[in-house]
Design a protein around this motif. Sequence first.
Motif, PDB file in Angstrom:
ATOM      1  N   ARG A   1       0.252  32.803   8.974  1.00 56.59           N
ATOM      2  CA  ARG A   1      -0.678  33.894   8.680  1.00 56.59           C
ATOM      3  C   ARG A   1      -0.522  34.443   7.268  1.00 56.59           C
ATOM      4  O   ARG A   1      -1.432  35.044   6.737  1.00 56.59           O
ATOM      5  CB  ARG A   1      -0.487  35.032   9.674  1.00 56.59           C
ATOM      6  N   ASN A   2       0.644  34.258   6.658  1.00 57.09           N
ATOM      7  CA  ASN A   2       0.934  34.879   5.373  1.00 57.09           C
ATOM      8  C   ASN A   2       0.653  33.989   4.170  1.00 57.09           C
ATOM      9  O   ASN A   2       0.898  34.404   3.048  1.00 57.09           O
ATOM     10  CB  ASN A   2       2.402  35.322   5.327  1.00 57.09           C
ATOM     11  N   ARG A   3       0.184  32.781   4.376  1.00 59.80           N
ATOM     12  CA  ARG A   3       0.003  31.853   3.268  1.00 59.80           C
ATOM     13  C   ARG A   3      -1.448  31.689   2.877  1.00 59.80           C
ATOM     14  O   ARG A   3      -2.342  31.723   3.710  1.00 59.80           O
ATOM     15  CB  ARG A   3       0.556  30.478   3.642  1.00 59.80           C
ATOM     16  N   SER A   4      -1.648  31.428   1.589  1.00 59.97           N
ATOM     17  CA  SER A   4      -3.001  31.129   1.105  1.00 59.97           C
ATOM     18  C   SER A   4      -3.364  29.705   1.538  1.00 59.97           C
ATOM     19  O   SER A   4      -2.488  28.890   1.852  1.00 59.97           O
ATOM     20  CB  SER A   4      -3.039  31.228  -0.418  1.00 59.97           C
ATOM     21  N   GLY A   5      -4.653  29.410   1.512  1.00 56.90           N
ATOM     22  CA  GLY A   5      -5.115  28.065   1.872  1.00 56.90           C
ATOM     23  C   GLY A   5      -4.550  26.996   0.955  1.00 56.90           C
ATOM     24  O   GLY A   5      -4.190  25.908   1.407  1.00 56.90           O
ATOM     25  N   GLY A   6      -4.443  27.307  -0.350  1.00 57.91           N
ATOM     26  CA  GLY A   6      -3.902  26.343  -1.315  1.00 57.91           C
ATOM     27  C   GLY A   6      -2.460  25.998  -1.025  1.00 57.91           C
ATOM     28  O   GLY A   6      -2.063  24.824  -1.027  1.00 57.91           O
ATOM     29  N   LEU A   7      -1.646  27.001  -0.755  1.00 62.27           N
ATOM     30  CA  LEU A   7      -0.236  26.755  -0.447  1.00 62.27           C
ATOM     31  C   LEU A   7      -0.102  26.025   0.880  1.00 62.27           C
ATOM     32  O   LEU A   7       0.717  25.116   1.014  1.00 62.27           O
ATOM     33  CB  LEU A   7       0.549  28.065  -0.424  1.00 62.27           C
ATOM     34  N   GLU A   8      -0.923  26.392   1.833  1.00 67.79           N
ATOM     35  CA  GLU A   8      -0.893  25.732   3.143  1.00 67.79           C
ATOM     36  C   GLU A   8      -1.157  24.224   2.988  1.00 67.79           C
ATOM     37  O   GLU A   8      -0.453  23.402   3.562  1.00 67.79           O
ATOM     38  CB  GLU A   8      -1.934  26.368   4.073  1.00 67.79           C
ATOM     39  N   ARG A   9      -2.169  23.856   2.191  1.00 67.52           N
ATOM     40  CA  ARG A   9      -2.488  22.437   1.967  1.00 67.52           C
ATOM     41  C   ARG A   9      -1.319  21.702   1.306  1.00 67.52           C
ATOM     42  O   ARG A   9      -0.968  20.589   1.705  1.00 67.52           O
ATOM     43  CB  ARG A   9      -3.739  22.294   1.109  1.00 67.52           C
ATOM     44  N   VAL A  10      -0.719  22.319   0.302  1.00 70.64           N
ATOM     45  CA  VAL A  10       0.407  21.697  -0.397  1.00 70.64           C
ATOM     46  C   VAL A  10       1.575  21.480   0.559  1.00 70.64           C
ATOM     47  O   VAL A  10       2.200  20.411   0.564  1.00 70.64           O
ATOM     48  CB  VAL A  10       0.838  22.550  -1.616  1.00 70.64           C
ATOM     49  N   LEU A  11       1.859  22.471   1.383  1.00 75.55           N
ATOM     50  CA  LEU A  11       2.988  22.345   2.304  1.00 75.55           C
ATOM     51  C   LEU A  11       2.729  21.289   3.374  1.00 75.55           C
ATOM     52  O   LEU A  11       3.644  20.579   3.786  1.00 75.55           O
ATOM     53  CB  LEU A  11       3.325  23.695   2.930  1.00 75.55           C
ATOM     54  N   ARG A  12       1.507  21.146   3.803  1.00 74.62           N
ATOM     55  CA  ARG A  12       1.177  20.082   4.771  1.00 74.62           C
ATOM     56  C   ARG A  12       1.352  18.706   4.107  1.00 74.62           C
ATOM     57  O   ARG A  12       1.847  17.774   4.728  1.00 74.62           O
ATOM     58  CB  ARG A  12      -0.245  20.238   5.305  1.00 74.62           C
ATOM     59  N   GLU A  13       0.913  18.571   2.854  1.00 76.11           N
ATOM     60  CA  GLU A  13       1.120  17.311   2.121  1.00 76.11           C
ATOM     61  C   GLU A  13       2.606  16.995   2.022  1.00 76.11           C
ATOM     62  O   GLU A  13       3.034  15.859   2.231  1.00 76.11           O
ATOM     63  CB  GLU A  13       0.557  17.407   0.692  1.00 76.11           C
ATOM     64  N   TYR A  14       3.391  18.017   1.679  1.00 74.66           N
ATOM     65  CA  TYR A  14       4.831  17.822   1.532  1.00 74.66           C
ATOM     66  C   TYR A  14       5.475  17.440   2.865  1.00 74.66           C
ATOM     67  O   TYR A  14       6.323  16.573   2.933  1.00 74.66           O
ATOM     68  CB  TYR A  14       5.470  19.094   0.955  1.00 74.66           C
ATOM     69  N   GLU A  15       5.026  18.080   3.936  1.00 72.03           N
ATOM     70  CA  GLU A  15       5.551  17.754   5.255  1.00 72.03           C
ATOM     71  C   GLU A  15       5.264  16.286   5.601  1.00 72.03           C
ATOM     72  O   GLU A  15       6.108  15.594   6.166  1.00 72.03           O
ATOM     73  CB  GLU A  15       4.940  18.688   6.293  1.00 72.03           C
ATOM     74  N   CYS A  16       4.098  15.791   5.216  1.00 68.51           N
ATOM     75  CA  CYS A  16       3.761  14.374   5.437  1.00 68.51           C
ATOM     76  C   CYS A  16       4.691  13.457   4.648  1.00 68.51           C
ATOM     77  O   CYS A  16       5.123  12.417   5.147  1.00 68.51           O
ATOM     78  CB  CYS A  16       2.311  14.097   5.061  1.00 68.51           C
ATOM     79  N   ILE A  17       4.998  13.848   3.422  1.00 69.27           N
ATOM     80  CA  ILE A  17       5.922  13.063   2.593  1.00 69.27           C
ATOM     81  C   ILE A  17       7.289  13.002   3.264  1.00 69.27           C
ATOM     82  O   ILE A  17       7.904  11.940   3.350  1.00 69.27           O
ATOM     83  CB  ILE A  17       6.024  13.649   1.168  1.00 69.27           C
ATOM     84  N   LEU A  18       7.760  14.142   3.774  1.00 70.07           N
ATOM     85  CA  LEU A  18       9.061  14.164   4.444  1.00 70.07           C
ATOM     86  C   LEU A  18       9.050  13.268   5.679  1.00 70.07           C
ATOM     87  O   LEU A  18      10.021  12.549   5.936  1.00 70.07           O
ATOM     88  CB  LEU A  18       9.442  15.599   4.827  1.00 70.07           C
ATOM     89  N   ARG A  19       7.955  13.292   6.433  1.00 65.85           N
ATOM     90  CA  ARG A  19       7.862  12.424   7.613  1.00 65.85           C
ATOM     91  C   ARG A  19       7.904  10.949   7.222  1.00 65.85           C
ATOM     92  O   ARG A  19       8.549  10.146   7.880  1.00 65.85           O
ATOM     93  CB  ARG A  19       6.577  12.724   8.388  1.00 65.85           C
ATOM     94  N   ARG A  20       7.186  10.588   6.127  1.00 65.08           N
ATOM     95  CA  ARG A  20       7.202   9.192   5.664  1.00 65.08           C
ATOM     96  C   ARG A  20       8.602   8.755   5.253  1.00 65.08           C
ATOM     97  O   ARG A  20       8.940   7.581   5.332  1.00 65.08           O
ATOM     98  CB  ARG A  20       6.235   8.999   4.504  1.00 65.08           C
ATOM     99  N   ARG A  21       9.403   9.705   4.792  1.00 63.18           N
ATOM    100  CA  ARG A  21      10.788   9.407   4.409  1.00 63.18           C
ATOM    101  C   ARG A  21      11.714   9.413   5.622  1.00 63.18           C
ATOM    102  O   ARG A  21      12.922   9.292   5.474  1.00 63.18           O
ATOM    103  CB  ARG A  21      11.309  10.453   3.428  1.00 63.18           C
ATOM    104  N   ASN A  22      11.163   9.607   6.813  1.00 61.51           N
ATOM    105  CA  ASN A  22      11.945   9.705   8.041  1.00 61.51           C
ATOM    106  C   ASN A  22      12.946  10.844   8.000  1.00 61.51           C
ATOM    107  O   ASN A  22      14.066  10.734   8.481  1.00 61.51           O
ATOM    108  CB  ASN A  22      12.671   8.381   8.354  1.00 61.51           C
ATOM    109  N   PHE A  23      12.531  11.961   7.409  1.00 64.61           N
ATOM    110  CA  PHE A  23      13.379  13.136   7.332  1.00 64.61           C
ATOM    111  C   PHE A  23      13.354  13.852   8.672  1.00 64.61           C
ATOM    112  O   PHE A  23      12.299  14.052   9.256  1.00 64.61           O
ATOM    113  CB  PHE A  23      12.882  14.090   6.236  1.00 64.61           C
ATOM    114  N   ASN A  24      14.520  14.215   9.173  1.00 67.64           N
ATOM    115  CA  ASN A  24      14.616  14.972  10.416  1.00 67.64           C
ATOM    116  C   ASN A  24      15.331  16.281  10.151  1.00 67.64           C
ATOM    117  O   ASN A  24      16.396  16.297   9.547  1.00 67.64           O
ATOM    118  CB  ASN A  24      15.410  14.184  11.468  1.00 67.64           C
TER     119      ASN A  24
END
Length: 181
Positions: free
Chosen positions: A134-157
């Motif tokens: 609820r506290n994040r802007s749409g731009g930051l939300e998009r960036v963090l989702r992209e980053y989360e995808c990168i972490l998943r591709r790296r098999n980060f747990n």
Amino acid sequence: MVAPSKSWVRRGNSASSIGWLRQCGEREWEVLDFGSIDKRLASRLADDDLAAVLLGIAGASSVKRLRLTGCRGITGRGLDPLRSSSVIEQLDISCEPRGSLSEELVASILHDIINTESCSLRQLQLPKKWCGYRNRSGGLERVLREYECILRRRNFNCQGGTHEAGECFGTDGASWMDSYA
């Protein structure tokens, strides 16, 4: 190069200080931890100071870990020299609760960092007030989702159990600055 801010010059620093920073060598600047300096100095640092230091030490190619704890005067503009960094691994922009960090500026810079070929970012520490959907802007939300995808591709747990489901940004429960040393 960005000119040092007036506060930097008033404290007796100058362009010769920036030259000295360059001469120290890249390995000297892998860790730039403003949380370990005097709190009064950290609270007076401005974006121009941060940018001058990062440019002076070639931060985009040398700084692997940056911590801005206590830097209340940083809006995010001073992080611009890291825009093309492929070496930054840990970034703590949590600053201070009363800090003036701009989500819009930071989101733009983070977008460029995480979309740099061979991005090395492993840990991202955000200001507490930005946590929670609820506290994040749409731009930051998009960036963090992209980053989360990168972490998943790296098999980060996430091992720490300290994050809400679906909101892990790489701080795998280990001690912040020591976890990848």
